[in-house]
Design an enzyme around this catalytic site. Structure first.
Site, PDB file in Angstrom:
ATOM      1  N   GLN A 152      -9.180  10.471   6.498  1.00 20.29           N
ATOM      2  CA  GLN A 152      -7.928  11.235   6.586  1.00 20.29           C
ATOM      3  C   GLN A 152      -7.726  12.075   5.330  1.00 20.29           C
ATOM      4  O   GLN A 152      -7.322  13.246   5.404  1.00 20.29           O
ATOM      5  CB  GLN A 152      -6.758  10.271   6.785  1.00 20.29           C
ATOM      6  CG  GLN A 152      -5.396  10.921   6.792  1.00 20.29           C
ATOM      7  CD  GLN A 152      -4.329   9.977   7.305  1.00 20.29           C
ATOM      8  OE1 GLN A 152      -4.063   9.924   8.481  1.00 20.29           O
ATOM      9  NE2 GLN A 152      -3.726   9.212   6.419  1.00 20.29           N
ATOM     10  N   LYS A 165      -4.677  -3.902   2.553  1.00 20.17           N
ATOM     11  CA  LYS A 165      -3.368  -4.062   3.196  1.00 20.17           C
ATOM     12  C   LYS A 165      -3.252  -3.053   4.316  1.00 20.17           C
ATOM     13  O   LYS A 165      -3.645  -1.892   4.164  1.00 20.17           O
ATOM     14  CB  LYS A 165      -2.253  -3.863   2.192  1.00 20.17           C
ATOM     15  CG  LYS A 165      -2.195  -4.990   1.202  1.00 20.17           C
ATOM     16  CD  LYS A 165      -0.830  -5.123   0.573  1.00 20.17           C
ATOM     17  CE  LYS A 165      -0.824  -6.259  -0.399  1.00 20.17           C
ATOM     18  NZ  LYS A 165       0.018  -7.373  -0.004  1.00 20.17           N
ATOM     19  N   GLY A 208       0.842  -1.205   0.000  1.00 20.66           N
ATOM     20  CA  GLY A 208       0.000   0.000   0.000  1.00 20.66           C
ATOM     21  C   GLY A 208       0.872   1.247   0.000  1.00 20.66           C
ATOM     22  O   GLY A 208       0.697   2.163  -0.820  1.00 20.66           O
ATOM     23  N   HIS A 209       1.835   1.279   0.918  1.00 26.00           N
ATOM     24  CA  HIS A 209       2.773   2.413   0.969  1.00 26.00           C
ATOM     25  C   HIS A 209       3.571   2.482  -0.336  1.00 26.00           C
ATOM     26  O   HIS A 209       3.809   3.564  -0.880  1.00 26.00           O
ATOM     27  CB  HIS A 209       3.753   2.249   2.134  1.00 26.00           C
ATOM     28  CG  HIS A 209       3.106   2.164   3.487  1.00 26.00           C
ATOM     29  ND1 HIS A 209       2.996   0.984   4.186  1.00 26.00           N
ATOM     30  CD2 HIS A 209       2.538   3.114   4.271  1.00 26.00           C
ATOM     31  CE1 HIS A 209       2.398   1.203   5.348  1.00 26.00           C
ATOM     32  NE2 HIS A 209       2.095   2.482   5.426  1.00 26.00           N
ATOM     33  N   GLY A 233      -3.369   7.530   0.982  1.00 21.33           N
ATOM     34  CA  GLY A 233      -4.176   6.405   0.525  1.00 21.33           C
ATOM     35  C   GLY A 233      -5.644   6.594   0.847  1.00 21.33           C
ATOM     36  O   GLY A 233      -5.993   7.037   1.940  1.00 21.33           O
ATOM     37  N   ARG A 291      -1.408  -3.151  10.439  1.00 26.23           N
ATOM     38  CA  ARG A 291      -2.005  -3.826  11.601  1.00 26.23           C
ATOM     39  C   ARG A 291      -2.463  -5.251  11.285  1.00 26.23           C
ATOM     40  O   ARG A 291      -2.815  -5.983  12.215  1.00 26.23           O
ATOM     41  CB  ARG A 291      -3.189  -3.019  12.126  1.00 26.23           C
ATOM     42  CG  ARG A 291      -2.754  -1.728  12.832  1.00 26.23           C
ATOM     43  CD  ARG A 291      -3.915  -1.044  13.532  1.00 26.23           C
ATOM     44  NE  ARG A 291      -3.516   0.053  14.379  1.00 26.23           N
ATOM     45  CZ  ARG A 291      -3.565   1.356  14.034  1.00 26.23           C
ATOM     46  NH1 ARG A 291      -3.986   1.696  12.835  1.00 26.23           N
ATOM     47  NH2 ARG A 291      -3.190   2.286  14.889  1.00 26.23           N
TER      48      ARG A 291
END
Ligand code: AMP
Length: 283
Positions: free
Chosen positions: A153, A184, A36-37, A147, A187
């Site tokens: 956010q 993804k 994801g990152h 994301g 955590r």
């Protein structure tokens, strides 16, 4: 890739690039990096001349009973992944480099945070905008990448940029998922085997809501009920925190769906709280 842990060394490295007119793309993260990152890093690589990422587990966005201490960390792995994805500068400061006892200003978000994660995590988004204001001032990026997995956010960062007139373009990026649809997340490693298997139902529930809207359903209550019913039939271990259907990015409940909607949910497992969402455009 340069790894720096002080504001001064970050600025020294960036100044050379900025003097020669290069654009800077920035991706703030809390580390324990995954695909994801990586997708955000790649998008930044395509968009900007210089890619800066930060790895910083920000204490001010965690509540007193949340998982700040147990948040997964593996900086060696993070360095390898960031380098492979084309990051030029990785900023990895200590908490004391960012926060000082002399800090004397607090930011409070006044819209878009009385719902969803903002409601169940009071103060979370105040901590998010505080760290982002610091990081935006430290890095001075032209573009920032976030994301859509954390869609609330994105809505808040949008407001942060416009409220404080940051000369920054926000680029929201698609959610990257596991083979079975689970979003993804750093955590996910905290899930037991059985929880991990069950967690596939989060994205399946969202898909049911999305399909209903796309097939013409305009009652947000009916959409919410379909998602809720699916989850109550399929979750044995997870406990639902919230399921909401709202306008996006305003995050207001609309009885009759007319605008782009977000279907968002959060589920508690024993050691992790998972969130996911889908944003549905209304034709
Ligand atoms: P975090 O390290 O969890 O604070 O996330 C840093 C950035 O990566 C945020 O903008 C997240 O929304 C984004 N991100 C985390 N997981 C994903 C994912 N599965 N797909 C796309 N972006 C993600």
């Amino acid at each position: 890739m340069k790894v720096v842990d002080t504001i001064q060394s970050l600025r020294e490295h960036l100044n050379d690039f900025k003097k020669s007119g290069k654009t800077v793309g920035f991706i703030p993260t809390m580390g324990f990096l995954h695909e994801g990152h990586q997708s955000l890093f790649k998008k930044a690589r395509e968009t900007a001349d210089v890619v800066v990422a930060s790895v910083f587990v920000n204490p001010t966005q965690f509540g007193p009973n949340e998982d700040f201490d147990s948040y997964p960390r593996d900086f060696e792995h993070d360095q390898k992944l960031a380098e492979k994805a084309g990051v030029d500068i990785l900023f990895h400061p200590e908490v004391s480099e960012i926060y000082s006892d002399e800090d004397m200003i607090q930011l409070t978000v006044t819209d878009r945070t009385d719902v969803l994660c903002g409601k169940s995590r009071p103060g979370h988004f105040d901590g998010v905008v505080t760290i982002l204001t610091k990081l935006f001032n430290i890095v001075g990026p032209n573009y920032v990448f976030f994301g859509k997995k954390d869609a609330q956010q994105v809505a808040v960062v949008n407001g942060l940029i416009s409220t404080f007139h940051f000369p920054i373009t926000l680029i929201p990026c698609e959610t990257v998922r596991e083979f079975d649809g689970l979003a993804k997340s750093s955590r996910n490693v905290k899930l037991s085997g059985d929880e991990r298997q069950e967690a596939v139902h989060l994205s399946k529930a969202l898909k049911i809501g999305q399909d209903l809207i796309l097939s013409g359903e305009r009652s947000s209550e009916k959409v919410k009920k379909a998602v809720t019913d699916y989850l109550s039939d399929h979750l044995k271990l997870g406990k639902v925190d919230y399921i909401e259907v709202m306008s996006y990015p305003q995050l207001k409940e609309e009885d009759h769906i007319e605008h782009t909607q977000i279907i968002a949910l959060a589920v508690f497992y024993e050691k992790a709280r998972l969130i996911d969402n889908v944003i549905v455009e209304i034709a």
